[in-house]
Design an enzyme around this catalytic site. Structure first.
Site, mmCIF file in Angstrom:
data_model
loop_
_atom_site.group_PDB
_atom_site.id
_atom_site.type_symbol
_atom_site.label_atom_id
_atom_site.label_comp_id
_atom_site.label_asym_id
_atom_site.label_seq_id
_atom_site.Cartn_x
_atom_site.Cartn_y
_atom_site.Cartn_z
ATOM 1 N N GLU A 1 0.791 -1.053 0.124
ATOM 2 C CA GLU A 1 0.152 -0.153 0.174
ATOM 3 C C GLU A 1 0.731 1.214 -0.094
ATOM 4 O OE1 GLU A 1 -2.853 0.373 3.261
ATOM 5 O OE2 GLU A 1 -3.533 2.303 2.338
ATOM 6 N N LYS A 49 -2.399 -2.047 -3.280
ATOM 7 C CA LYS A 49 -3.586 -1.149 -2.746
ATOM 8 C C LYS A 49 -2.998 0.254 -2.747
ATOM 9 C CE LYS A 49 -5.942 -0.298 1.592
ATOM 10 N NZ LYS A 49 -6.692 -0.597 2.749
HETATM 11 C C1 5MM Z 1 -8.246 1.306 8.368
HETATM 12 O O1 5MM Z 1 -7.053 2.420 8.468
HETATM 13 C C2 5MM Z 1 -5.655 1.849 7.966
HETATM 14 C C3 5MM Z 1 -4.780 1.904 9.240
HETATM 15 O O2 5MM Z 1 -4.544 3.623 9.447
HETATM 16 P P1 5MM Z 1 -3.630 3.950 10.794
HETATM 17 O O3 5MM Z 1 -2.382 3.010 10.906
HETATM 18 O O4 5MM Z 1 -3.136 5.176 10.500
HETATM 19 O O5 5MM Z 1 -4.218 3.650 11.838
HETATM 20 C C4 5MM Z 1 -5.299 2.302 6.829
HETATM 21 O O6 5MM Z 1 -3.977 1.952 6.471
HETATM 22 C C5 5MM Z 1 -6.225 1.887 5.966
HETATM 23 O O7 5MM Z 1 -6.215 0.512 5.924
HETATM 24 C C6 5MM Z 1 -6.298 2.482 4.661
HETATM 25 O O8 5MM Z 1 -5.711 3.668 4.352
HETATM 26 C C7 5MM Z 1 -7.527 2.415 3.819
HETATM 27 O O9 5MM Z 1 -8.409 3.125 4.286
HETATM 28 P P2 5MM Z 1 -9.246 4.132 3.684
HETATM 29 O O10 5MM Z 1 -10.247 4.768 4.791
HETATM 30 O O11 5MM Z 1 -8.293 5.112 3.238
HETATM 31 O O12 5MM Z 1 -9.993 3.380 2.556
#
Ligand code: 5MM
Length: 337
Positions: A177, A219
């Site tokens: 990602e 991702k």
């Molecule tokens: C769910 O949020 C994930 C973890 O974030 P932190 O490490 O900051 O707590 C994040 O990596 C998430 O899996 C991705 O950004 C995708 O989430 P979104 O909300 O952007 O679809």
């Protein structure tokens, strides 16, 4: 796990128009989410919330896997059964976030490097025993004044490839990602240029470190205008620019590209996915979703920490998951914004 096994898990993750539920918010992030609904972020509340997501009846029709945080993969449901077993009973594959978060990058003003490589092989071994079949690592690339630097892109790409190789060796499919953030007033051209530079660097490092592309998932962010940009690009332009960027940068051997939502609304994230799948044929990879906020926002608002709202929250999650799977199949017909 050998390469054939990794590839078959990766194929299962992207099969049948299903996507991933990103439920791997670290404690700090889930606390921010709970703050918006005035729910205290206790271990029990976090468990209750994640349990309701995984118990949503039939979620496995739309969701192939869920990404968990370290706390969650070790937790048991209220009735004592392991949350991982609850997921598996729904046909949802457990995955795990293995990065330790984005930390200030030495020698840079305002950029980050994702940490977590130290001891990773040992943690992978433990997560496999706990039931994980895939893992995720998020690198964060900022757009701003003099950002991103080539240095920040390079070191984050290098770390992503190191993580991916360690995971494959330990038997977990890496979800790679690299997120170019939407924050800022930059235009879509800038997002496209930075996303291409980032993906080229990531795939260069994956190649150099001999990561098997057939046994991983990408991702990425979509190519999109900054949140505060004026004249933000419309759905068709986001879809067209995103597909063009992926075609330029992502080798055909990668089984699937599962986008993050990155702060888009639930409806935007679904509409963009639909436009990409409906308007572009014969793409070499499956285009799907690995959304956090764009799958959970309505569910969180419906729940607000009350047990009497569990079934409404589950329904909200099922609705979003169903609509995103329809977008994977190009059959999403829109909804009120
Ligand atoms: C769910 O949020 C994930 C973890 O974030 P932190 O490490 O900051 O707590 C994040 O990596 C998430 O899996 C991705 O950004 C995708 O989430 P979104 O909300 O952007 O679809």
């Amino acid at each position: 796990m050998n390469l054939d096994q990794l590839a078959s898990v990766a194929q299962a993750i992207v099969a049948d128009n299903k996507g991933l539920l990103a439920a791997d918010e670290s404690t700090g992030t889930i606390t921010k989410r709970f703050d918006t609904i005035n729910v205290e972020s206790t271990e029990d509340n976090r468990r209750d919330y994640r349990e309701l997501l995984f118990r949503a009846e039939g979620i496995g029709k739309f969701i192939s896997g869920a990404i968990l945080y370290d706390e969650t993969i070790r937790q048991s449901a209220a009735d004592g059964s392991r949350l991982v077993d609850v997921m598996e009973s729904q046909g949802v594959i457990p995955g795990i976030k293995v990065d330790a978060g984005a930390k200030p990058l030495a020698g840079s003003d305002g950029e980050t490097i994702t940490e977590g490589l130290d001891g990773l092989a040992g943690r992978v071994e433990e997560y496999v025993k706990l039931g994980a079949m895939f893992a995720k690592w998020r690198a964060v690339i900022n757009i701003g004044d003099n950002m991103p630097s080539g240095y920040a892109i390079h070191v984050n790409a290098h770390a992503l490839a190191r993580y991916a190789k360690i995971c494959q060796e330990g038997g977990l499919v890496p979800i790679v990602e690299p997120e170019v953030l939407m924050d800022g007033d930059h235009d879509i051209d800038t997002c496209q240029q930075v996303t291409e530079e980032t993906l080229n660097s990531v795939f260069g490092e994956l190649y150099a470190q001999e990561v098997a592309l057939e046994g991983m998932i990408l991702k990425p962010n979509m190519v999109i205008s900054g949140t505060d940009a004026s004249g933000r690009a419309d759905i068709d332009e986001v879809a067209g620019r995103t597909v063009a960027t992926m075609l330029r940068c992502v080798p055909a051997a990668v089984p699937g590209i599962m986008f993050l939502s990155g702060g888009q609304t639930e409806v935007e994230a679904t509409a963009h996915l639909q436009a990409m799948n409906a308007d572009y044929d014969n793409l070499p990879w499956t285009l799907s979703y690995s959304y956090g906020r764009a799958l959970q926002a309505s569910a969180l608002q419906a729940w607000v920490g009350k047990s009497e709202n569990v079934s409404a929250a589950q329904q909200a999650l099922l609705t979003r998951a169903n609509l995103n799977s329809a977008a994977c199949a190009s059959t999403y017909t829109g909804e009120a914004a």
